[in-house]
Motif scaffolding. Structure first.
Motif, PDB file in Angstrom:
ATOM      1  N   SER A  55     -30.000 -19.589   4.226  1.00  0.00           N
ATOM      2  CA  SER A  55     -29.034 -18.521   3.923  1.00  0.00           C
ATOM      3  C   SER A  55     -28.136 -18.864   2.740  1.00  0.00           C
ATOM      4  O   SER A  55     -27.139 -18.179   2.506  1.00  0.00           O
ATOM      5  CB  SER A  55     -28.155 -18.204   5.147  1.00  0.00           C
ATOM      6  OG  SER A  55     -28.941 -17.831   6.248  1.00  0.00           O
ATOM      7  N   GLY A  56     -28.500 -19.907   1.988  1.00  0.00           N
ATOM      8  CA  GLY A  56     -27.676 -20.301   0.856  1.00  0.00           C
ATOM      9  C   GLY A  56     -27.846 -19.427  -0.373  1.00  0.00           C
ATOM     10  O   GLY A  56     -27.003 -19.408  -1.270  1.00  0.00           O
ATOM     11  N   TYR A  57     -28.933 -18.697  -0.432  1.00  0.00           N
ATOM     12  CA  TYR A  57     -29.201 -17.794  -1.553  1.00  0.00           C
ATOM     13  C   TYR A  57     -29.587 -16.433  -0.996  1.00  0.00           C
ATOM     14  O   TYR A  57     -30.488 -16.311  -0.156  1.00  0.00           O
ATOM     15  CB  TYR A  57     -30.332 -18.334  -2.416  1.00  0.00           C
ATOM     16  CG  TYR A  57     -30.754 -17.396  -3.526  1.00  0.00           C
ATOM     17  CD1 TYR A  57     -31.921 -16.646  -3.412  1.00  0.00           C
ATOM     18  CD2 TYR A  57     -29.991 -17.261  -4.679  1.00  0.00           C
ATOM     19  CE1 TYR A  57     -32.313 -15.784  -4.414  1.00  0.00           C
ATOM     20  CE2 TYR A  57     -30.371 -16.400  -5.686  1.00  0.00           C
ATOM     21  CZ  TYR A  57     -31.538 -15.666  -5.550  1.00  0.00           C
ATOM     22  OH  TYR A  57     -31.914 -14.806  -6.556  1.00  0.00           O
ATOM     23  N   ILE A  58     -28.900 -15.415  -1.456  1.00  0.00           N
ATOM     24  CA  ILE A  58     -29.159 -14.040  -1.058  1.00  0.00           C
ATOM     25  C   ILE A  58     -29.146 -13.176  -2.311  1.00  0.00           C
ATOM     26  O   ILE A  58     -28.293 -13.369  -3.189  1.00  0.00           O
ATOM     27  CB  ILE A  58     -28.107 -13.538  -0.052  1.00  0.00           C
ATOM     28  CG1 ILE A  58     -28.245 -14.271   1.289  1.00  0.00           C
ATOM     29  CG2 ILE A  58     -28.217 -12.032   0.149  1.00  0.00           C
ATOM     30  CD1 ILE A  58     -27.151 -13.945   2.290  1.00  0.00           C
ATOM     31  N   TYR A  59     -30.087 -12.251  -2.373  1.00  0.00           N
ATOM     32  CA  TYR A  59     -30.164 -11.387  -3.547  1.00  0.00           C
ATOM     33  C   TYR A  59     -30.618  -9.999  -3.115  1.00  0.00           C
ATOM     34  O   TYR A  59     -31.480  -9.864  -2.251  1.00  0.00           O
ATOM     35  CB  TYR A  59     -31.150 -11.962  -4.571  1.00  0.00           C
ATOM     36  CG  TYR A  59     -31.213 -11.178  -5.856  1.00  0.00           C
ATOM     37  CD1 TYR A  59     -32.266 -10.316  -6.119  1.00  0.00           C
ATOM     38  CD2 TYR A  59     -30.203 -11.299  -6.811  1.00  0.00           C
ATOM     39  CE1 TYR A  59     -32.334  -9.595  -7.294  1.00  0.00           C
ATOM     40  CE2 TYR A  59     -30.250 -10.578  -7.991  1.00  0.00           C
ATOM     41  CZ  TYR A  59     -31.322  -9.727  -8.230  1.00  0.00           C
ATOM     42  OH  TYR A  59     -31.352  -9.016  -9.396  1.00  0.00           O
ATOM     43  N   TYR A  60     -29.999  -8.988  -3.730  1.00  0.00           N
ATOM     44  CA  TYR A  60     -30.303  -7.595  -3.397  1.00  0.00           C
ATOM     45  C   TYR A  60     -30.773  -6.845  -4.631  1.00  0.00           C
ATOM     46  O   TYR A  60     -30.363  -7.152  -5.759  1.00  0.00           O
ATOM     47  CB  TYR A  60     -29.069  -6.890  -2.853  1.00  0.00           C
ATOM     48  CG  TYR A  60     -28.491  -7.499  -1.597  1.00  0.00           C
ATOM     49  CD1 TYR A  60     -27.421  -8.394  -1.666  1.00  0.00           C
ATOM     50  CD2 TYR A  60     -28.998  -7.169  -0.340  1.00  0.00           C
ATOM     51  CE1 TYR A  60     -26.889  -8.960  -0.517  1.00  0.00           C
ATOM     52  CE2 TYR A  60     -28.461  -7.720   0.817  1.00  0.00           C
ATOM     53  CZ  TYR A  60     -27.409  -8.621   0.715  1.00  0.00           C
ATOM     54  OH  TYR A  60     -26.884  -9.170   1.851  1.00  0.00           O
ATOM     55  N   GLY A  66     -24.398  -3.767  -2.086  1.00  0.00           N
ATOM     56  CA  GLY A  66     -23.130  -3.188  -1.659  1.00  0.00           C
ATOM     57  C   GLY A  66     -23.253  -2.304  -0.431  1.00  0.00           C
ATOM     58  O   GLY A  66     -22.241  -1.974   0.196  1.00  0.00           O
ATOM     59  N   ARG A  67     -24.476  -1.899  -0.092  1.00  0.00           N
ATOM     60  CA  ARG A  67     -24.700  -1.053   1.088  1.00  0.00           C
ATOM     61  C   ARG A  67     -25.496  -1.783   2.174  1.00  0.00           C
ATOM     62  O   ARG A  67     -25.286  -1.534   3.365  1.00  0.00           O
ATOM     63  CB  ARG A  67     -25.447   0.223   0.701  1.00  0.00           C
ATOM     64  CG  ARG A  67     -24.727   1.095  -0.301  1.00  0.00           C
ATOM     65  CD  ARG A  67     -25.449   2.441  -0.496  1.00  0.00           C
ATOM     66  NE  ARG A  67     -26.794   2.277  -1.050  1.00  0.00           N
ATOM     67  CZ  ARG A  67     -27.894   2.717  -0.440  1.00  0.00           C
ATOM     68  NH1 ARG A  67     -27.834   3.323   0.733  1.00  0.00           N
ATOM     69  NH2 ARG A  67     -29.072   2.542  -1.030  1.00  0.00           N
ATOM     70  N   ALA A  79     -34.605 -12.236  11.509  1.00  0.00           N
ATOM     71  CA  ALA A  79     -33.834 -11.806  10.353  1.00  0.00           C
ATOM     72  C   ALA A  79     -33.494 -10.333  10.535  1.00  0.00           C
ATOM     73  O   ALA A  79     -34.186  -9.609  11.253  1.00  0.00           O
ATOM     74  CB  ALA A  79     -34.615 -12.028   9.072  1.00  0.00           C
ATOM     75  N   TRP A  80     -32.430  -9.917   9.881  1.00  0.00           N
ATOM     76  CA  TRP A  80     -31.968  -8.534  10.013  1.00  0.00           C
ATOM     77  C   TRP A  80     -31.683  -7.936   8.638  1.00  0.00           C
ATOM     78  O   TRP A  80     -31.406  -8.654   7.677  1.00  0.00           O
ATOM     79  CB  TRP A  80     -30.667  -8.466  10.814  1.00  0.00           C
ATOM     80  CG  TRP A  80     -30.775  -8.948  12.199  1.00  0.00           C
ATOM     81  CD1 TRP A  80     -31.134  -8.226  13.305  1.00  0.00           C
ATOM     82  CD2 TRP A  80     -30.480 -10.257  12.679  1.00  0.00           C
ATOM     83  NE1 TRP A  80     -31.093  -9.018  14.427  1.00  0.00           N
ATOM     84  CE2 TRP A  80     -30.695 -10.277  14.068  1.00  0.00           C
ATOM     85  CE3 TRP A  80     -30.059 -11.440  12.065  1.00  0.00           C
ATOM     86  CZ2 TRP A  80     -30.503 -11.401  14.853  1.00  0.00           C
ATOM     87  CZ3 TRP A  80     -29.877 -12.567  12.831  1.00  0.00           C
ATOM     88  CH2 TRP A  80     -30.098 -12.546  14.205  1.00  0.00           C
ATOM     89  N   LEU A  81     -31.734  -6.630   8.607  1.00  0.00           N
ATOM     90  CA  LEU A  81     -31.271  -5.898   7.436  1.00  0.00           C
ATOM     91  C   LEU A  81     -30.326  -4.819   7.951  1.00  0.00           C
ATOM     92  O   LEU A  81     -30.764  -3.868   8.603  1.00  0.00           O
ATOM     93  CB  LEU A  81     -32.428  -5.275   6.667  1.00  0.00           C
ATOM     94  CG  LEU A  81     -32.035  -4.609   5.345  1.00  0.00           C
ATOM     95  CD1 LEU A  81     -31.576  -5.659   4.328  1.00  0.00           C
ATOM     96  CD2 LEU A  81     -33.194  -3.803   4.771  1.00  0.00           C
ATOM     97  N   GLN A  82     -29.036  -5.006   7.708  1.00  0.00           N
ATOM     98  CA  GLN A  82     -28.034  -4.020   8.075  1.00  0.00           C
ATOM     99  C   GLN A  82     -27.906  -3.033   6.933  1.00  0.00           C
ATOM    100  O   GLN A  82     -27.602  -3.429   5.802  1.00  0.00           O
ATOM    101  CB  GLN A  82     -26.687  -4.700   8.334  1.00  0.00           C
ATOM    102  CG  GLN A  82     -25.553  -3.738   8.623  1.00  0.00           C
ATOM    103  CD  GLN A  82     -25.714  -3.011   9.939  1.00  0.00           C
ATOM    104  OE1 GLN A  82     -26.101  -3.613  10.939  1.00  0.00           O
ATOM    105  NE2 GLN A  82     -25.416  -1.720   9.964  1.00  0.00           N
ATOM    106  N   MET A  83     -28.142  -1.771   7.222  1.00  0.00           N
ATOM    107  CA  MET A  83     -28.151  -0.737   6.190  1.00  0.00           C
ATOM    108  C   MET A  83     -27.025   0.252   6.471  1.00  0.00           C
ATOM    109  O   MET A  83     -27.023   0.911   7.509  1.00  0.00           O
ATOM    110  CB  MET A  83     -29.503  -0.026   6.178  1.00  0.00           C
ATOM    111  CG  MET A  83     -30.679  -0.984   5.983  1.00  0.00           C
ATOM    112  SD  MET A  83     -32.277  -0.145   5.942  1.00  0.00           S
ATOM    113  CE  MET A  83     -32.420   0.355   7.654  1.00  0.00           C
ATOM    114  N   ASN A  84     -26.072   0.311   5.570  1.00  0.00           N
ATOM    115  CA  ASN A  84     -24.929   1.225   5.700  1.00  0.00           C
ATOM    116  C   ASN A  84     -24.987   2.288   4.612  1.00  0.00           C
ATOM    117  O   ASN A  84     -25.678   2.131   3.606  1.00  0.00           O
ATOM    118  CB  ASN A  84     -23.630   0.441   5.588  1.00  0.00           C
ATOM    119  CG  ASN A  84     -23.462  -0.583   6.687  1.00  0.00           C
ATOM    120  OD1 ASN A  84     -23.964  -0.419   7.796  1.00  0.00           O
ATOM    121  ND2 ASN A  84     -22.750  -1.659   6.386  1.00  0.00           N
ATOM    122  N   SER A  85     -24.249   3.349   4.831  1.00  0.00           N
ATOM    123  CA  SER A  85     -24.172   4.445   3.851  1.00  0.00           C
ATOM    124  C   SER A  85     -25.557   4.867   3.395  1.00  0.00           C
ATOM    125  O   SER A  85     -25.842   5.001   2.196  1.00  0.00           O
ATOM    126  CB  SER A  85     -23.327   4.016   2.639  1.00  0.00           C
ATOM    127  OG  SER A  85     -22.030   3.626   3.039  1.00  0.00           O
TER     128      SER A  85
END
Length: 122
Positions: A55-60, A66-67, A79-85
């Motif tokens: 979890s030391g590197y994350i990229y979107y 931002g969402r 693993a999860w993907l939290q999706m907002n907006s």
């Protein structure tokens, strides 16, 4: 060999949130990077997010930055993907993948799940 199963997809309204999960079995999940990709009919698979083994590197991707939030729990092989907006253009089949390094290139990931459908209505 690693088996991946996605879950948590569904149909929501624009602006809602949804969390999808990826559960691994049969391999060294904790030493592998995880990525989420998505695909709609007739289009190429699109990179969404990636997280390194610790979890030391994350990229979107810019379209979700931002969402969406990617996270993992190596103790749970999940693993999860939290999706907002959420937006209608987020509608796609979402795939989980694991590989040796966290990057945006789908060919870098050796193992893939079968996907989970996310549908966002306006």
């Amino acid at each position: 060999q690693v088996q991946l199963v996605e879950s948590g997809g569904g149909s929501v309204q624009a602006g809602d949130s949804l969390r999808i999960s990826c559960t691994a079995s049969g391999g060294a999940f904790s030493s592998l990077a995880v990525a989420w990709f998505r695909q709609t009919p007739g289009k190429a698979r699109e990179f969404v997010a990636t997280i390194s083994w610790n979890s030391g590197y994350i990229y979107y991707s810019t379209t979700v930055n931002g969402r969406f939030t990617i996270a993992r729990d190596n103790a749970k092989n999940t693993a999860w993907l939290q999706m907002n907006s959420l937006k209608p253009e987020d509608t796609a089949v979402y795939y989980c993948a694991v590989g040796g390094s966290a990057n945006t290139n789908s060919v870098s990931y050796s193992y893939w799940g079968r996907g989970t459908q996310v549908t966002v209505s306006s």
